[in-house]
Design a protein around this motif. Structure first.
Motif, PDB file in Angstrom:
ATOM      1  N   MET A 248       0.842  -1.192   0.000  1.00  0.00           N
ATOM      2  CA  MET A 248       0.000   0.000   0.000  1.00  0.00           C
ATOM      3  C   MET A 248       0.882   1.248   0.000  1.00  0.00           C
ATOM      4  O   MET A 248       1.911   1.288   0.686  1.00  0.00           O
ATOM      5  CB  MET A 248      -0.887   0.009   1.252  1.00  0.00           C
ATOM      6  CG  MET A 248      -1.849   1.183   1.308  1.00  0.00           C
ATOM      7  SD  MET A 248      -2.894   1.152   2.776  1.00  0.00           S
ATOM      8  CE  MET A 248      -1.700   1.608   4.019  1.00  0.00           C
ATOM      9  N   ILE A 249       0.476   2.227  -0.777  1.00  0.00           N
ATOM     10  CA  ILE A 249       1.219   3.485  -0.880  1.00  0.00           C
ATOM     11  C   ILE A 249       0.370   4.606  -0.304  1.00  0.00           C
ATOM     12  O   ILE A 249      -0.798   4.771  -0.665  1.00  0.00           O
ATOM     13  CB  ILE A 249       1.576   3.793  -2.342  1.00  0.00           C
ATOM     14  CG1 ILE A 249       2.488   2.707  -2.920  1.00  0.00           C
ATOM     15  CG2 ILE A 249       2.250   5.164  -2.452  1.00  0.00           C
ATOM     16  CD1 ILE A 249       2.715   2.819  -4.417  1.00  0.00           C
ATOM     17  N   GLU A 250       0.967   5.369   0.598  1.00  0.00           N
ATOM     18  CA  GLU A 250       0.302   6.524   1.192  1.00  0.00           C
ATOM     19  C   GLU A 250       1.201   7.740   0.995  1.00  0.00           C
ATOM     20  O   GLU A 250       2.354   7.751   1.445  1.00  0.00           O
ATOM     21  CB  GLU A 250       0.092   6.282   2.689  1.00  0.00           C
ATOM     22  CG  GLU A 250      -0.403   7.476   3.466  1.00  0.00           C
ATOM     23  CD  GLU A 250      -0.338   7.253   4.969  1.00  0.00           C
ATOM     24  OE1 GLU A 250      -0.616   8.215   5.703  1.00  0.00           O
ATOM     25  OE2 GLU A 250      -0.001   6.132   5.403  1.00  0.00           O
ATOM     26  N   TYR A 251       0.710   8.749   0.303  1.00  0.00           N
ATOM     27  CA  TYR A 251       1.502   9.956   0.068  1.00  0.00           C
ATOM     28  C   TYR A 251       1.298  10.923   1.231  1.00  0.00           C
ATOM     29  O   TYR A 251       0.185  11.136   1.692  1.00  0.00           O
ATOM     30  CB  TYR A 251       1.123  10.602  -1.257  1.00  0.00           C
ATOM     31  CG  TYR A 251       1.432   9.720  -2.438  1.00  0.00           C
ATOM     32  CD1 TYR A 251       2.749   9.504  -2.841  1.00  0.00           C
ATOM     33  CD2 TYR A 251       0.417   9.064  -3.135  1.00  0.00           C
ATOM     34  CE1 TYR A 251       3.040   8.671  -3.910  1.00  0.00           C
ATOM     35  CE2 TYR A 251       0.705   8.228  -4.207  1.00  0.00           C
ATOM     36  CZ  TYR A 251       2.019   8.029  -4.589  1.00  0.00           C
ATOM     37  OH  TYR A 251       2.309   7.197  -5.641  1.00  0.00           O
ATOM     38  N   THR A 252       2.391  11.499   1.699  1.00  0.00           N
ATOM     39  CA  THR A 252       2.340  12.379   2.869  1.00  0.00           C
ATOM     40  C   THR A 252       2.569  13.843   2.522  1.00  0.00           C
ATOM     41  O   THR A 252       2.452  14.706   3.394  1.00  0.00           O
ATOM     42  CB  THR A 252       3.378  11.936   3.907  1.00  0.00           C
ATOM     43  OG1 THR A 252       4.684  11.913   3.303  1.00  0.00           O
ATOM     44  CG2 THR A 252       3.060  10.543   4.436  1.00  0.00           C
ATOM     45  N   THR A 253       2.934  14.135   1.273  1.00  0.00           N
ATOM     46  CA  THR A 253       3.073  15.517   0.816  1.00  0.00           C
ATOM     47  C   THR A 253       2.405  15.652  -0.545  1.00  0.00           C
ATOM     48  O   THR A 253       2.204  14.655  -1.254  1.00  0.00           O
ATOM     49  CB  THR A 253       4.547  15.947   0.701  1.00  0.00           C
ATOM     50  OG1 THR A 253       5.191  15.149  -0.323  1.00  0.00           O
ATOM     51  CG2 THR A 253       5.286  15.784   2.024  1.00  0.00           C
ATOM     52  N   GLU A 254       2.106  16.873  -0.918  1.00  0.00           N
ATOM     53  CA  GLU A 254       1.580  17.140  -2.248  1.00  0.00           C
ATOM     54  C   GLU A 254       2.727  17.107  -3.266  1.00  0.00           C
ATOM     55  O   GLU A 254       3.865  17.469  -2.937  1.00  0.00           O
ATOM     56  CB  GLU A 254       0.896  18.510  -2.289  1.00  0.00           C
ATOM     57  CG  GLU A 254      -0.371  18.583  -1.452  1.00  0.00           C
ATOM     58  CD  GLU A 254      -1.439  17.625  -1.946  1.00  0.00           C
ATOM     59  OE1 GLU A 254      -1.603  17.516  -3.183  1.00  0.00           O
ATOM     60  OE2 GLU A 254      -2.096  16.992  -1.100  1.00  0.00           O
ATOM     61  N   PRO A 255       2.462  16.701  -4.502  1.00  0.00           N
ATOM     62  CA  PRO A 255       3.524  16.678  -5.505  1.00  0.00           C
ATOM     63  C   PRO A 255       4.006  18.072  -5.870  1.00  0.00           C
ATOM     64  O   PRO A 255       3.204  19.010  -5.975  1.00  0.00           O
ATOM     65  CB  PRO A 255       2.874  15.979  -6.714  1.00  0.00           C
ATOM     66  CG  PRO A 255       1.405  16.120  -6.499  1.00  0.00           C
ATOM     67  CD  PRO A 255       1.185  16.175  -5.017  1.00  0.00           C
ATOM     68  N   VAL A 256       5.322  18.202  -6.062  1.00  0.00           N
ATOM     69  CA  VAL A 256       5.955  19.453  -6.447  1.00  0.00           C
ATOM     70  C   VAL A 256       6.844  19.173  -7.653  1.00  0.00           C
ATOM     71  O   VAL A 256       7.601  18.204  -7.665  1.00  0.00           O
ATOM     72  CB  VAL A 256       6.791  20.039  -5.291  1.00  0.00           C
ATOM     73  CG1 VAL A 256       7.511  21.308  -5.742  1.00  0.00           C
ATOM     74  CG2 VAL A 256       5.922  20.312  -4.075  1.00  0.00           C
ATOM     75  N   GLU A 257       6.747  20.022  -8.677  1.00  0.00           N
ATOM     76  CA  GLU A 257       7.576  19.809  -9.865  1.00  0.00           C
ATOM     77  C   GLU A 257       8.999  20.303  -9.612  1.00  0.00           C
ATOM     78  O   GLU A 257       9.214  21.460  -9.237  1.00  0.00           O
ATOM     79  CB  GLU A 257       6.993  20.542 -11.070  1.00  0.00           C
ATOM     80  CG  GLU A 257       7.782  20.267 -12.360  1.00  0.00           C
ATOM     81  CD  GLU A 257       7.114  20.852 -13.589  1.00  0.00           C
ATOM     82  OE1 GLU A 257       7.765  21.689 -14.249  1.00  0.00           O
ATOM     83  OE2 GLU A 257       5.958  20.483 -13.867  1.00  0.00           O
ATOM     84  N   ILE A 258       9.966  19.401  -9.804  1.00  0.00           N
ATOM     85  CA  ILE A 258      11.378  19.706  -9.587  1.00  0.00           C
ATOM     86  C   ILE A 258      12.178  19.131 -10.746  1.00  0.00           C
ATOM     87  O   ILE A 258      11.936  18.003 -11.179  1.00  0.00           O
ATOM     88  CB  ILE A 258      11.877  19.102  -8.251  1.00  0.00           C
ATOM     89  CG1 ILE A 258      11.107  19.711  -7.073  1.00  0.00           C
ATOM     90  CG2 ILE A 258      13.378  19.325  -8.071  1.00  0.00           C
ATOM     91  CD1 ILE A 258      11.430  19.093  -5.732  1.00  0.00           C
ATOM     92  N   ASP A 259      13.124  19.906 -11.257  1.00  0.00           N
ATOM     93  CA  ASP A 259      14.028  19.392 -12.292  1.00  0.00           C
ATOM     94  C   ASP A 259      15.081  18.512 -11.644  1.00  0.00           C
ATOM     95  O   ASP A 259      15.765  18.926 -10.700  1.00  0.00           O
ATOM     96  CB  ASP A 259      14.715  20.548 -13.027  1.00  0.00           C
ATOM     97  CG  ASP A 259      13.805  21.188 -14.064  1.00  0.00           C
ATOM     98  OD1 ASP A 259      12.770  20.570 -14.397  1.00  0.00           O
ATOM     99  OD2 ASP A 259      14.119  22.290 -14.536  1.00  0.00           O
ATOM    100  N   VAL A 260      15.214  17.285 -12.144  1.00  0.00           N
ATOM    101  CA  VAL A 260      16.214  16.357 -11.624  1.00  0.00           C
ATOM    102  C   VAL A 260      17.097  15.892 -12.781  1.00  0.00           C
ATOM    103  O   VAL A 260      16.750  16.010 -13.952  1.00  0.00           O
ATOM    104  CB  VAL A 260      15.559  15.141 -10.934  1.00  0.00           C
ATOM    105  CG1 VAL A 260      14.616  15.585  -9.839  1.00  0.00           C
ATOM    106  CG2 VAL A 260      14.834  14.256 -11.946  1.00  0.00           C
ATOM    107  N   ARG A 261      18.251  15.344 -12.421  1.00  0.00           N
ATOM    108  CA  ARG A 261      19.168  14.773 -13.403  1.00  0.00           C
ATOM    109  C   ARG A 261      19.072  13.257 -13.339  1.00  0.00           C
ATOM    110  O   ARG A 261      19.201  12.662 -12.274  1.00  0.00           O
ATOM    111  CB  ARG A 261      20.596  15.233 -13.133  1.00  0.00           C
ATOM    112  CG  ARG A 261      20.808  16.724 -13.325  1.00  0.00           C
ATOM    113  CD  ARG A 261      22.147  17.186 -12.806  1.00  0.00           C
ATOM    114  NE  ARG A 261      22.241  17.047 -11.352  1.00  0.00           N
ATOM    115  CZ  ARG A 261      23.295  17.397 -10.635  1.00  0.00           C
ATOM    116  NH1 ARG A 261      24.366  17.899 -11.238  1.00  0.00           N
ATOM    117  NH2 ARG A 261      23.314  17.246  -9.330  1.00  0.00           N
ATOM    118  N   VAL A 262      18.845  12.648 -14.502  1.00  0.00           N
ATOM    119  CA  VAL A 262      18.698  11.190 -14.589  1.00  0.00           C
ATOM    120  C   VAL A 262      19.891  10.643 -15.354  1.00  0.00           C
ATOM    121  O   VAL A 262      20.134  11.021 -16.504  1.00  0.00           O
ATOM    122  CB  VAL A 262      17.383  10.806 -15.300  1.00  0.00           C
ATOM    123  CG1 VAL A 262      17.224   9.295 -15.330  1.00  0.00           C
ATOM    124  CG2 VAL A 262      16.192  11.471 -14.613  1.00  0.00           C
ATOM    125  N   GLY A 263      20.648   9.747 -14.716  1.00  0.00           N
ATOM    126  CA  GLY A 263      21.837   9.180 -15.347  1.00  0.00           C
ATOM    127  C   GLY A 263      21.500   8.060 -16.312  1.00  0.00           C
ATOM    128  O   GLY A 263      20.471   7.390 -16.194  1.00  0.00           O
TER     129      GLY A 263
END
Length: 269
Positions: A1-16
């Motif tokens: 089961m997945i429970e989210y505890t914060t609202e989603p925020v758009e963030i730029d990330v680096r994916v290798g």
């Protein structure tokens, strides 16, 4: 089961791009998470590593598996959470309880793992110190998994890196160790580990933690994990000899219930 505890925020990330794609000739053949084969190079020490910058909708949450084991996850997308949940469901409850006890912060997702010249945008790390750019979290109380490590295995449906890093936590007090391995197998695994064959760090336990990962895959219910192990049996860490060595460690003997122990018994061919 997945429970989210914060609202989603758009963030730029680096994916290798993953191990083995440092050379431009290979990099140009790989379609990345943005749907193109256009990669930015990031210089670390004397080497360049390919990354793509992506806007991710990130949030924190808790994954609950095995009827009550709660594991914190920080800065993941909904896809990341599903991949991590599918992976955690395949680890024995006793292993996860020990993981939560020793690493109460749980799983921290980040652009990179490692510091200074050992920093990479792939893989993960079981940190012994805090990272400066994660001010809200004490990373030493969790494990770090990179976005690149998760992206590389979306199609596999689970995260080998997560299992490997939990394996490192199982080495802290010898729940997995080399003592029951045949001498020749142990020596070869250590040699491969220290020469960088299993990880960038070159630590002696890298091969051992790969054996742990393959043993979890070997005994899994999810066919994605079993198929991954069976596709790697030419590697020493996935071999019958290596699995036999780890099968006799406390993690796969006295720590398991009879039902879980059955999963990891030798199967007739």
């Amino acid at each position: 089961m997945i429970e989210y505890t914060t609202e989603p925020v758009e963030i730029d990330v680096r994916v290798g791009a993953g191990y083995g794609h440092e050379r431009a000739a290979l990099r140009d053949l790989l379609v990345g998470p943005d749907g193109t084969s256009s990669w930015e190079s990031v210089r670390i020490g004397r080497r360049d590593f390919p990354v793509q910058r992506m806007p991710y909708m990130l949030q924190d949450g808790i994954i609950t598996v095995h009827e009550g084991i709660r594991i914190n996850v920080y800065r993941g997308t909904t896809q990341h959470f599903r991949l991590l949940e599918a992976t955690l469901e395949e680890l024995p409850p006793s292993h996860l309880e020990l993981f939560v006890q020793r690493k109460p912060l749980g799983i921290i997702l980040n652009d990179y793992a490692g510091l200074s010249n050992s920093m990479r945008f792939t893989g993960g790390v079981n940190p012994s110190r805090d990272y400066a750019d994660t001010a809200a979290l004490d990373d030493s109380r969790g494990i770090i998994i990179t976005y690149g490590a998760l992206w590389s295995f979306y199609d596999n449906g689970f995260s080998p890196t997560l299992i490997h890093e939990i394996g490192h936590v199982m080495t802290h007090q010898g729940e997995i160790n080399y003592r029951r391995f045949e001498t020749s197998v142990r020596d070869r695994l250590i040699s491969e580990s220290t020469s960088g064959g299993h990880s960038r760090s070159g630590g002696q336990d890298e091969g051992l933690c790969d054996v742990y990962m393959y043993m979890i895959c070997y005994g899994a219910v999810n066919p994605n994990l079993v198929n991954y192990w069976s596709s790697k049996t030419t590697e020493l860490a996935a071999s019958a000899e290596a699995l036999e060595g780890i099968r006799n460690t406390p993690a796969f003997s006295r720590m398991l219930t009879a039902g879980w122990r059955t999963r990891y018994q030798t199967r007739r061919r």
